[in-house]
Scaffold this active site. Sequence first.
Site, short mmCIF file in Angstrom:
data_model
loop_
_atom_site.label_atom_id
_atom_site.label_comp_id
_atom_site.label_asym_id
_atom_site.label_seq_id
_atom_site.Cartn_x
_atom_site.Cartn_y
_atom_site.Cartn_z
N ASP A 91 0.87 -1.18 0.00
CA ASP A 91 0.00 0.00 0.00
C ASP A 91 0.90 1.22 0.00
O ASP A 91 1.19 1.82 1.04
CB ASP A 91 -0.92 -0.02 1.22
CG ASP A 91 -1.97 1.08 1.17
OD1 ASP A 91 -2.03 1.79 0.15
OD2 ASP A 91 -2.73 1.21 2.14
N ALA A 92 1.36 1.59 -1.20
CA ALA A 92 2.36 2.64 -1.36
C ALA A 92 1.82 3.87 -2.06
O ALA A 92 2.43 4.93 -2.01
CB ALA A 92 3.56 2.09 -2.14
N LYS A 93 0.68 3.73 -2.75
CA LYS A 93 0.02 4.83 -3.47
C LYS A 93 1.01 5.60 -4.34
O LYS A 93 1.08 6.83 -4.33
CB LYS A 93 -0.70 5.75 -2.48
CG LYS A 93 -1.79 5.02 -1.69
CD LYS A 93 -2.49 5.93 -0.70
CE LYS A 93 -3.57 5.17 0.06
NZ LYS A 93 -3.03 4.13 0.97
N ARG A 94 1.73 4.87 -5.15
CA ARG A 94 2.69 5.46 -6.07
C ARG A 94 1.99 5.94 -7.34
O ARG A 94 0.81 5.72 -7.55
CB ARG A 94 3.78 4.46 -6.41
CG ARG A 94 4.64 4.01 -5.23
CD ARG A 94 5.34 5.19 -4.56
NE ARG A 94 6.48 4.78 -3.76
CZ ARG A 94 6.48 4.65 -2.44
NH1 ARG A 94 5.39 4.88 -1.77
NH2 ARG A 94 7.57 4.28 -1.80
N THR A 118 -0.67 -0.32 -4.64
CA THR A 118 -1.71 0.70 -4.79
C THR A 118 -1.12 1.88 -5.54
O THR A 118 0.03 2.27 -5.33
CB THR A 118 -2.28 1.15 -3.44
OG1 THR A 118 -1.20 1.62 -2.61
CG2 THR A 118 -3.01 0.02 -2.74
#
Length: 276
Positions: A91-94, A118
């Site tokens: 869950d890194a939202k890159r 993510t």
Amino acid sequence: MTRQQLIEQIRQKQTYLCVGLDTDLTKIPKHLQSHPDAIFEFNKAIIDATLPHCVSYKINTAFYEAMGVKGWEAMERTVNYIPNSHFKIADAKRGDIGNTSSQYARAFFEAMDFDAVTVAPYMGEDSVRPFLEYEGKWAIVLGLTSNKGANDFELKQLLSENGETHLRAEFLYEHVLRTVAKWGSTENLMFVVGATQAEEFVNIRSIIPDHFLLVPGVGAQGGSLNDISEKAMNADCGLLVNASRAVIYASENEDFATEAKAIAAQYQFEMKSYLK
């Protein structure tokens, strides 16, 4: 992990629970905080306890990045400890320009053995494309989130053209779902939809009926598992429902793993009743 393998795990275990390893050193039991590898030791105990009751683990990378090198090492050890039978999410939202996203994809899919990352879609297709180019790997794109700030952009209406070149009003998040769904397939693309946005699930399923949804916000954030399952489940289940604090911080004492197991088992029992 392929879509079919994930579906088989859900059917076999009768659960679609994803355990969030948002591990905060200040919140783990005090008897572990002085351990030289406290984060991994805590995660290891949680994984051992919850493994039979979930099909996925989500590691929120921020909690590890904040600790510098030791945090990255703990994250890598954690993801390596999770067996390949379980779907592993960074869950890194890159999401950045193409060559930068390519490096992010390498970091999580090659240097570390995650199945999915993510991704924020704001910068467009070239920022997401690198995550879709790995066989058996997934991009999990932010669709409709549960935070208050979702009202700033995601729930704003805009005018867009339909197939007949007529303008129609739609929410920005709807436009994101329709557009991003064309970039990949149900085999490599999921969407994040917050559990507290349950009233939108029927509409979301009308736009992306077959994609898997990663649904955070159950438990401590108040999302209803019953509402989600009733409104968003499809023929293949199509759901990974994440619970983090409700599971991993079920107890502050030495029985934390036992209590985490009990909560995960409760989720599994309820999920079994919803599975078709």
